[in-house]
Design a protein around this motif. Sequence first.
Motif: not given
Length: 261
Positions: A66-79, A110-115, A140-144, A168-172
Amino acid sequence: MTTAQPTPAPTVGELFAGIGGMSLGLAWAGFNVRWQVEIDEWCRRILESHWPDAIRFDDIRTLDPDSLAPVDLICGGYPCQPFSNAGKRKGSRDDRHLWPEVVRILRHLRRMERHPAWCLFENVDGHVSMGLDSVLSDLEGIGYTCWPLIVPACAVGARHQRNRVWIVANAKRDLFQGRPALASKGCGQSTQEQLAGLLFPCPWPSLSVARAFRAGDGFSRQVDRNRAIGNAVVPQVAYMMGMAIRTAHEIHNLPYAGDPT
């Protein structure tokens, strides 16, 4: 006379930011970096020096979505240690396996409709034979809808191969129907051709060779620097991905979340 409103810039938040290699490439592609998550204090100082206006968080394991501002893209290189061929390949049994934290955050948003409309993740090519199927299934289970591909560093002019899996994942909507599951590991034009359906031909900043080497003089002042550089993504690849995402987004007339600045 009506004044034209400025077009909103696409926004991005980066998980596992390190020294900001992915943020840098996406900034070249026109993204506004709104927030970054990085546990290493030295790396956070580097991030602050380059993106002073971005909000920074430390440990993803205690991060409140909830502390994250809405963005168009979330990225990252997880460990990568759980999947790397250079390690013990413990997968989900490795205590550095932090992909579930990414899933936690995305599911909450996703639940908060802020994905975000887009996700972009990076890892080592050993991930293909361990863990990648689970990551794609989670997204894909989250909707991407996902498009994984392998892009080596030499595809953008680096002097080493350094194969990396990019997701690359798209939710739309399904923008990747009929595309190959994984690009080849070849260098050069073949990788660009794999992106041709998303990316308009355009130049990217030339790749300069890093001039940081491990020193044997007994001093540790470069240890943090070398480790951070070694963990960083190649910014030019992130730039290429960012341009592809922007192109696909605008071709399909999808709205941006908006740049608060």
